[in-house]
Design a protein around this motif. Structure first.
Motif, PDB file in Angstrom:
ATOM      1  N   THR A 156       0.902  -0.999   0.016  1.00 22.11           N
ATOM      2  CA  THR A 156      -0.150   0.290   0.067  1.00 22.11           C
ATOM      3  C   THR A 156       0.740   1.293  -0.151  1.00 22.11           C
ATOM      4  N   ILE A 157       0.433   2.212  -0.388  1.00 20.91           N
ATOM      5  CA  ILE A 157       0.967   3.419  -0.611  1.00 20.91           C
ATOM      6  C   ILE A 157      -0.107   4.798  -0.158  1.00 20.91           C
ATOM      7  N   ARG A 158       0.140   5.454   1.058  1.00 18.27           N
ATOM      8  CA  ARG A 158      -0.597   6.356   1.316  1.00 18.27           C
ATOM      9  C   ARG A 158      -0.220   7.660   1.014  1.00 18.27           C
ATOM     10  N   ARG A 159      -1.262   8.508   0.550  1.00 21.13           N
ATOM     11  CA  ARG A 159      -1.178   9.895  -0.007  1.00 21.13           C
ATOM     12  C   ARG A 159      -2.447  10.749   0.388  1.00 21.13           C
ATOM     13  N   GLY A 160      -2.220  11.564   1.269  1.00 32.94           N
ATOM     14  CA  GLY A 160      -3.462  12.150   1.674  1.00 32.94           C
ATOM     15  C   GLY A 160      -4.550  11.385   2.224  1.00 32.94           C
ATOM     16  N   ASP A 161      -5.664  11.650   1.608  1.00 35.07           N
ATOM     17  CA  ASP A 161      -6.905  10.981   2.100  1.00 35.07           C
ATOM     18  C   ASP A 161      -6.897   9.514   1.356  1.00 35.07           C
ATOM     19  N   TYR A 162      -5.928   9.234   0.442  1.00 32.79           N
ATOM     20  CA  TYR A 162      -6.106   8.025  -0.403  1.00 32.79           C
ATOM     21  C   TYR A 162      -5.033   7.259  -0.040  1.00 32.79           C
ATOM     22  N   VAL A 163      -5.561   5.865  -0.170  1.00 29.54           N
ATOM     23  CA  VAL A 163      -4.648   4.710  -0.428  1.00 29.54           C
ATOM     24  C   VAL A 163      -4.533   4.035  -1.795  1.00 29.54           C
ATOM     25  N   THR A 164      -3.337   3.782  -2.323  1.00 28.28           N
ATOM     26  CA  THR A 164      -3.099   3.108  -3.578  1.00 28.28           C
ATOM     27  C   THR A 164      -2.841   1.641  -2.924  1.00 28.28           C
ATOM     28  N   VAL A 165      -3.405   0.593  -3.438  1.00 24.26           N
ATOM     29  CA  VAL A 165      -3.073  -0.665  -3.327  1.00 24.26           C
ATOM     30  C   VAL A 165      -2.505  -1.220  -4.723  1.00 24.26           C
ATOM     31  N   LEU A 166      -1.224  -1.844  -4.669  1.00 24.29           N
ATOM     32  CA  LEU A 166      -0.640  -2.607  -5.694  1.00 24.29           C
ATOM     33  C   LEU A 166      -0.936  -4.015  -5.770  1.00 24.29           C
ATOM     34  N   PHE A 167      -0.964  -4.584  -6.876  1.00 24.35           N
ATOM     35  CA  PHE A 167      -1.295  -5.926  -6.964  1.00 24.35           C
ATOM     36  C   PHE A 167      -0.539  -6.466  -8.279  1.00 24.35           C
ATOM     37  N   ARG A 168       0.188  -7.650  -8.128  1.00 25.67           N
ATOM     38  CA  ARG A 168       0.777  -8.347  -9.166  1.00 25.67           C
ATOM     39  C   ARG A 168      -0.332  -9.112  -9.810  1.00 25.67           C
ATOM     40  N   GLN A 169      -0.630  -8.796 -11.175  1.00 27.37           N
ATOM     41  CA  GLN A 169      -1.758  -9.577 -12.041  1.00 27.37           C
ATOM     42  C   GLN A 169      -1.271 -10.246 -12.883  1.00 27.37           C
ATOM     43  N   ARG A 170      -1.754 -11.549 -13.135  1.00 29.18           N
ATOM     44  CA  ARG A 170      -1.722 -12.437 -14.221  1.00 29.18           C
ATOM     45  C   ARG A 170      -2.839 -12.413 -15.402  1.00 29.18           C
ATOM     46  N   SER A 171      -2.653 -12.981 -16.401  1.00 30.48           N
ATOM     47  CA  SER A 171      -3.472 -13.295 -17.430  1.00 30.48           C
ATOM     48  C   SER A 171      -3.698 -14.686 -17.427  1.00 30.48           C
ATOM     49  N   THR A 172      -5.010 -14.768 -18.033  1.00 30.09           N
ATOM     50  CA  THR A 172      -5.218 -16.640 -18.179  1.00 30.09           C
ATOM     51  C   THR A 172      -5.018 -16.758 -19.651  1.00 30.09           C
ATOM     52  N   LYS A 173      -4.449 -15.759 -20.582  1.00 27.01           N
ATOM     53  CA  LYS A 173      -4.118 -16.004 -22.194  1.00 27.01           C
ATOM     54  C   LYS A 173      -2.675 -15.648 -22.399  1.00 27.01           C
ATOM     55  N   ARG A 174      -2.382 -14.659 -21.598  1.00 26.78           N
ATOM     56  CA  ARG A 174      -0.874 -14.052 -21.845  1.00 26.78           C
ATOM     57  C   ARG A 174       0.098 -14.238 -20.890  1.00 26.78           C
ATOM     58  N   PRO A 175       1.194 -14.767 -21.464  1.00 29.86           N
ATOM     59  CA  PRO A 175       2.250 -14.797 -20.034  1.00 29.86           C
ATOM     60  C   PRO A 175       2.772 -13.659 -19.581  1.00 29.86           C
ATOM     61  N   GLY A 176       3.380 -13.719 -18.364  1.00 28.60           N
ATOM     62  CA  GLY A 176       3.891 -12.533 -17.906  1.00 28.60           C
ATOM     63  C   GLY A 176       3.191 -12.098 -16.815  1.00 28.60           C
ATOM     64  N   GLU A 177       3.463 -10.958 -16.128  1.00 30.05           N
ATOM     65  CA  GLU A 177       2.575 -10.370 -14.952  1.00 30.05           C
ATOM     66  C   GLU A 177       2.637  -8.810 -15.241  1.00 30.05           C
ATOM     67  N   TRP A 178       1.530  -8.264 -14.759  1.00 29.74           N
ATOM     68  CA  TRP A 178       1.296  -6.735 -14.618  1.00 29.74           C
ATOM     69  C   TRP A 178       1.158  -6.078 -13.583  1.00 29.74           C
ATOM     70  N   LEU A 179       1.104  -5.105 -13.394  1.00 32.55           N
ATOM     71  CA  LEU A 179       0.969  -4.226 -12.073  1.00 32.55           C
ATOM     72  C   LEU A 179      -0.520  -3.596 -12.160  1.00 32.55           C
ATOM     73  N   GLY A 180      -1.216  -4.082 -11.115  1.00 30.75           N
ATOM     74  CA  GLY A 180      -2.668  -3.584 -10.939  1.00 30.75           C
ATOM     75  C   GLY A 180      -2.565  -2.414  -9.925  1.00 30.75           C
ATOM     76  N   ARG A 181      -3.315  -1.435  -9.942  1.00 28.95           N
ATOM     77  CA  ARG A 181      -3.321  -0.047  -9.196  1.00 28.95           C
ATOM     78  C   ARG A 181      -4.919   0.007  -8.620  1.00 28.95           C
ATOM     79  N   LEU A 182      -4.943  -0.004  -7.317  1.00 24.44           N
ATOM     80  CA  LEU A 182      -6.504   0.396  -6.862  1.00 24.44           C
ATOM     81  C   LEU A 182      -6.302   1.560  -6.120  1.00 24.44           C
ATOM     82  N   VAL A 183      -7.009   2.531  -6.296  1.00 29.22           N
ATOM     83  CA  VAL A 183      -7.009   3.588  -5.587  1.00 29.22           C
ATOM     84  C   VAL A 183      -8.292   3.803  -4.510  1.00 29.22           C
TER      85      VAL A 183
END
Length: 116
Positions: free
Chosen positions: A73-100
Motif C-alpha cells: 500500500t501507498i498512502r497519500r493524503g486521504d487516499y491509499v493506493t494498493v498495488l497488485f501483481r496481476q496475471r492473465s489466463t491467456k498471456r504470459p507474464g505479469e502486470w501491475l494492478g493499481r487500485l486507489v
C-alpha cells in the motif's frame, strides 16, 4: 476512520475483494458490476461506451486471472493506493494492478483502477 489511517491488513481486507470483483466483472464485460464500487467522480468519468470498447477489444481486460498478489500500500493524503501483481489466463507474464481507495459518504470507494 479515514482509509489512510487504517492498518495495511485492514486496507487489504477491503481492497482484495474489490479487486477480485473488478477482475470478475472485467472478464465478463459487465459494466454495471465493474463500476458498482466506484466513487461518484470516477463513475461519471467512466464512459460506458469507452469501457465497453475496452472490454470488447482488450485481450487482457477479458482474460484476467484470479491468481494475483497484493504487493503493498501507498498512502497519500486521504487516499491509499494498493498495488497488485496481476496475471492473465491467456498471456504470459505479469502486470501491475493499481487500485486507489478513499472514503465517500462513510464508505470506502474506488477512486482509480488500472493495469500496466
Amino acid at each position: 476512520m479515514n482509509i489512510a489511517e487504517r492498518s495495511d491488513e485492514q486496507i487489504l481486507a477491503l481492497a482484495t475483494p474489490m479487486w477480485r470483483d473488478l477482475i470478475r466483472s472485467s472478464n465478463e464485460g459487465n459494466y454495471g458490476e465493474f463500476t458498482k464500487n466506484f466513487s461518484r467522480s470516477l463513475a461519471l468519468a467512466m464512459d460506458q461506451v469507452a469501457c465497453g470498447h475496452q472490454f470488447a477489444n482488450s485481450e487482457l481486460a477479458r482474460n484476467l486471472s484470479e491468481d494475483f498478489d497484493a504487493l503493498g500500500t501507498i498512502r497519500r493524503g486521504d487516499y491509499v493506493t494498493v498495488l497488485f501483481r496481476q496475471r492473465s489466463t491467456k498471456r504470459p507474464g505479469e502486470w501491475l494492478g493499481r487500485l486507489v481507495l478513499g472514503d465517500e459518504d462513510g464508505k470506502v470507494k474506488i477512486f482509480g483502477a488500472s493495469i500496466f
